[in-house]
Motif scaffolding. Structure first.
Motif, PDB file in Angstrom:
ATOM      1  N   LYS A  28      -3.912  -0.379   0.514  1.00 45.79           N
ATOM      2  CA  LYS A  28      -5.249  -0.923   0.740  1.00 45.79           C
ATOM      3  C   LYS A  28      -5.613  -1.962  -0.310  1.00 45.79           C
ATOM      4  O   LYS A  28      -6.339  -2.926  -0.027  1.00 45.79           O
ATOM      5  CB  LYS A  28      -6.285   0.201   0.749  1.00 45.79           C
ATOM      6  CG  LYS A  28      -7.651  -0.256   1.234  1.00 45.79           C
ATOM      7  CD  LYS A  28      -8.580   0.913   1.474  1.00 45.79           C
ATOM      8  CE  LYS A  28      -9.911   0.417   2.064  1.00 45.79           C
ATOM      9  NZ  LYS A  28     -10.827   1.537   2.354  1.00 45.79           N
ATOM     10  N   ASP A  32      -6.920  -2.871   3.971  1.00 43.38           N
ATOM     11  CA  ASP A  32      -6.896  -2.041   5.166  1.00 43.38           C
ATOM     12  C   ASP A  32      -6.007  -0.838   4.867  1.00 43.38           C
ATOM     13  O   ASP A  32      -5.098  -0.925   4.042  1.00 43.38           O
ATOM     14  CB  ASP A  32      -6.336  -2.823   6.357  1.00 43.38           C
ATOM     15  CG  ASP A  32      -6.676  -2.189   7.701  1.00 43.38           C
ATOM     16  OD1 ASP A  32      -7.359  -1.140   7.710  1.00 43.38           O
ATOM     17  OD2 ASP A  32      -6.260  -2.735   8.743  1.00 43.38           O
ATOM     18  N   HIS A  71      -3.693  -0.642   9.638  1.00 45.87           N
ATOM     19  CA  HIS A  71      -2.785  -1.772   9.849  1.00 45.87           C
ATOM     20  C   HIS A  71      -1.834  -1.494  11.012  1.00 45.87           C
ATOM     21  O   HIS A  71      -1.582  -2.378  11.843  1.00 45.87           O
ATOM     22  CB  HIS A  71      -1.993  -2.035   8.574  1.00 45.87           C
ATOM     23  CG  HIS A  71      -1.060  -3.196   8.673  1.00 45.87           C
ATOM     24  ND1 HIS A  71      -1.479  -4.506   8.591  1.00 45.87           N
ATOM     25  CD2 HIS A  71       0.287  -3.251   8.865  1.00 45.87           C
ATOM     26  CE1 HIS A  71      -0.441  -5.312   8.725  1.00 45.87           C
ATOM     27  NE2 HIS A  71       0.643  -4.579   8.889  1.00 45.87           N
TER      28      HIS A  71
END
Length: 286
Positions: free
Chosen positions: A221, A226, A231
């Motif tokens: 992250k 993300d 992802h």
């Protein structure tokens, strides 16, 4: 002309586009790696024009001065003038549309539309109406006798749509801290190559890199802004959006094809990211 040159890092990259058309104000290029002998190589460049990347197949990793992110089907990725940007990984199979717009022309339109000196910070959904205008723009350039007044109107419609849609999404994509860069980059490549595997899990990816699940998730992250599962879902739903255009494929077939074990999990992930079900997306955009 400069809007043409802005499509690639050099003239050899521009030559790989399937088609390119436009003028000094706005140009549109279609790239299809299946139509050329060589894949698109990773590159980074900058130019004085605005650029908008529209993936037709998933781009494993787009690089922009402010962020790293996966290029999803159905979204537009803006690049402000004089910003380093490009593609981090070689792509053996890829399709995308690139739009470049002259800086002074775009800034003039922004002021007329009331956006003044606002800059683009976030990717945004690609509306069906925008694709329709792009198609008309392409068709007009292909006619034996070109109506330049109509060309100008269509170019303004494209640029205005990009401005109004892009600047109404204020979420800023800040550059994340790059820790464990090489490990995460290799993981991104692995995920892109294996996301269709229904047995691929985040736990497996963490163990593959010798990390605990918590440490792997935090490191991932920090680089991508993300989560790993977020992802992975973006990769899968992006591929699904390309398949949804084929009306002969059932939703359950598409779910299995992109790595989901069942339709309900696919629909849940799809709706979480796009606020609509795969069936609704197919009806609206396909």
């Amino acid at each position: 002309m400069s809007t043409y040159l802005a499509h690639g890092a050099n003239n050899s990259e521009i030559a790989k586009y399937k088609s390119i058309f436009g003028d000094e104000k706005l140009s549109v290029a279609f790239y299809d790696s299946d139509a050329v002998s060589e894949p698109m190589r990773s590159f980074t460049h900058r130019h004085d024009e605005y650029e908008f990347v529209m993936p037709l197949t998933t781009i494993p990793l787009l690089y922009c001065q402010k962020a790293n992110y996966v290029g999803e089907v159905g979204f537009v990725y803006p690049v402000n003038p004089n910003t380093d940007h490009g593609i981090e990984f070689d792509m053996s199979s890829s399709r995308m549309i690139g739009i470049t717009v002259d800086r002074s022309y775009m800034d003039g339109l922004k002021k007329r539309l009331g956006f003044n000196d606002d800059v683009f910070y976030s990717y945004f959904p690609c509306k069906r109406s925008l694709m329709e205008i792009i198609t008309l723009y392409q068709e007009e350039w292909g006619k034996p006798i070109i109506d330049h007044e109509k060309i100008d109107r269509l170019a303004e419609a494209i640029a205005s749509s990009l401005i109004e849609d892009g600047l109404s999404h204020p979420r800023e994509l800040k550059k994340p801290e790059k820790r464990l860069v090489e490990t995460i980059r290799k993981t991104l490549i692995y995920m892109n190559e294996h996301y269709k595997d229904q047995n691929l899990t985040i736990t497996y990816l963490a163990k593959r890199n010798g990390f605990s699940l918590t440490y792997f998730s935090k490191s991932f992250k920090a680089y991508m802004h993300d989560t790993p599962i977020g992802h992975l879902n973006r990769l899968r739903t992006s591929a699904a959006r390309a398949l949804l255009k084929d009306k002969s494929l059932k939703l359950e077939q598409i779910a299995h094809a992109v790595g989901y074990r069942n339709l309900s999990t696919f629909s849940e992930a799809f709706k979480h990211l796009l606020n609509m079900t795969p069936g609704q997306y197919r009806k609206i955009y396909c």
